[in-house]
Enzyme design. Structure first.
Site, PDB file in Angstrom:
ATOM      1  N   SER A  34       0.727 -23.541  21.446  1.00 15.53           N
ATOM      2  CA  SER A  34       1.203 -23.785  20.086  1.00 15.53           C
ATOM      3  C   SER A  34       2.196 -24.953  20.034  1.00 15.53           C
ATOM      4  O   SER A  34       2.194 -25.729  19.067  1.00 15.53           O
ATOM      5  CB  SER A  34       1.841 -22.515  19.525  1.00 15.53           C
ATOM      6  OG  SER A  34       2.870 -22.060  20.380  1.00 15.53           O
ATOM      7  N   GLY A 100       0.136 -18.708  29.800  1.00 14.20           N
ATOM      8  CA  GLY A 100       0.001 -17.601  28.855  1.00 14.20           C
ATOM      9  C   GLY A 100      -1.292 -17.716  28.057  1.00 14.20           C
ATOM     10  O   GLY A 100      -1.904 -16.719  27.676  1.00 14.20           O
ATOM     11  N   GLU A 107      -3.900 -27.580  33.497  1.00 14.36           N
ATOM     12  CA  GLU A 107      -2.539 -28.096  33.268  1.00 14.36           C
ATOM     13  C   GLU A 107      -1.915 -28.549  34.579  1.00 14.36           C
ATOM     14  O   GLU A 107      -1.254 -29.592  34.648  1.00 14.36           O
ATOM     15  CB  GLU A 107      -1.674 -27.011  32.627  1.00 14.36           C
ATOM     16  CG  GLU A 107      -2.108 -26.667  31.216  1.00 14.36           C
ATOM     17  CD  GLU A 107      -1.303 -25.564  30.583  1.00 14.36           C
ATOM     18  OE1 GLU A 107      -1.281 -25.505  29.341  1.00 14.36           O
ATOM     19  OE2 GLU A 107      -0.703 -24.751  31.297  1.00 14.36           O
TER      20      GLU A 107
HETATM   21  O1  LIG Z   1      -1.978 -21.738  29.035  1.00 12.03           O
HETATM   22  C1  LIG Z   1      -1.114 -22.056  28.223  1.00 12.03           C
HETATM   23  C2  LIG Z   1      -0.041 -22.980  28.501  1.00 12.03           C
HETATM   24  O2  LIG Z   1       0.508 -22.870  29.780  1.00 12.03           O
HETATM   25  C3  LIG Z   1       1.089 -23.106  27.479  1.00 12.03           C
HETATM   26  O3  LIG Z   1       1.794 -24.259  27.808  1.00 12.03           O
HETATM   27  C4  LIG Z   1       2.083 -21.992  27.476  1.00 12.03           C
HETATM   28  O4  LIG Z   1       1.414 -20.762  27.410  1.00 12.03           O
HETATM   29  C5  LIG Z   1       3.083 -22.152  26.317  1.00 12.03           C
HETATM   30  O5  LIG Z   1       2.424 -21.999  25.104  1.00 12.03           O
HETATM   31  P1  LIG Z   1       3.195 -21.955  23.721  1.00 12.03           P
HETATM   32  O6  LIG Z   1       3.688 -23.323  23.458  1.00 12.03           O
HETATM   33  O7  LIG Z   1       2.145 -21.503  22.717  1.00 12.03           O
HETATM   34  O8  LIG Z   1       4.303 -20.948  23.848  1.00 12.03           O
END
Ligand SMILES: O=C[C@H](O)[C@H](O)[C@H](O)COP(=O)(O)O
EC number: 5.3.1.6
Length: 224
Positions: A34, A100, A107
């Site tokens: 997000s 998450g 990544e």
């Molecule tokens: O797999 C997802 C990534 O690692 C995201 O960078 C991480 O989950 C953070 O996501 P958000 O900005 O939605 O908290």
């Protein structure tokens, strides 16, 4: 400020950092989630000022393309000057827990191939000790039970993320209640289990800059 307003503020701050690094021929690395989505929307406002992007997930690829940004295969672009991504947790050394959303492996690959890694997060993500957020481990499907048993031997409590398949066709085990006192050692130890693709600890390749969205503004932090 709401959490979304904090995310938007760090995304805008990241755009200002990225502008200092990229030029007309540059490829920008773009993360997933997000917070990264707010960055993609900000990046679209300067899309004529750089060549294109590499994406850390199919969702990010689609969002970039929807904005008219060219998405390249990482194999064709060499070193990436800058990578911007969110995190689920980040500590004072800019080690992170990520994945998450399940995008950890791509990544980590883009992070490794990048010269500057900018982490963008709201202040709820800042912690002293990583592991409050369940640590994701991407696993080859046939190795799931074996890897889970090996993780239990390490003191972890792995939970199979049901009804979820990564962009690479693999599964995720999330490690609950697993305090990460030595991120470098734990990252390597988990990665050494046969059948693990990678885990969501980013300690061997931490962020270079953390842009942290706080109620009183965006803070730019370097590793302690
Ligand atoms: O797999 C997802 C990534 O690692 C995201 O960078 C991480 O989950 C953070 O996501 P958000 O900005 O939605 O908290």
């Amino acid at each position: 400020m709401t959490q979304d307003e904090l995310k938007k503020a760090v995304a805008q701050a990241a755009l200002e950092e990225v502008k200092k690094i990229i030029d007309k021929d540059s490829i920008a690395g773009v993360g997933t989630g997000s917070t990264a989505n707010f960055f993609i929307d900000a990046l679209a406002t300067i899309k004529l000022d750089f060549d294109g992007a590499v994406a850390s997930s199919e969702a990010t690829r689609e969002r970039l393309q929807a904005h008219g940004i060219t998405v390249y295969d990482l194999n064709g672009v060499g070193t990436v000057p800058v990578y911007v991504d969110g995190a689920d947790e980040v500590n004072g050394r800019l080690h992170m827990v990520k994945g998450g959303g399940g995008a950890l492996t791509r990544e980590k690959i883009i992070g490794a191939a990048s010269q500057t890694f900018i982490c963008i997060a709201d202040e709820s993500k800042q912690v002293d000790i990583l592991g409050g957020f369940p640590l994701p481990v991407e696993v080859i499907p046939m190795a799931r039970s074996y890897v889970a048993r090996e993780l239990v031997k390490m003191g972890a409590n792995p939970m199979y993320r049901e009804d979820f398949v990564t962009d690479n066709g693999n599964v995720i085990l999330d490690l609950y209640n697993f305090p990460i006192d030595n991120p470098l050692t734990i990252e390597q130890k988990i990665n050494n289990i046969t059948g693990v693709v990678t885990n969501g600890l980013f300690a061997m390749r931490p962020a270079d800059i953390l842009l942290l969205g706080c109620a009183d503004g965006v803070k730019s932090l370097k590793a302690k």
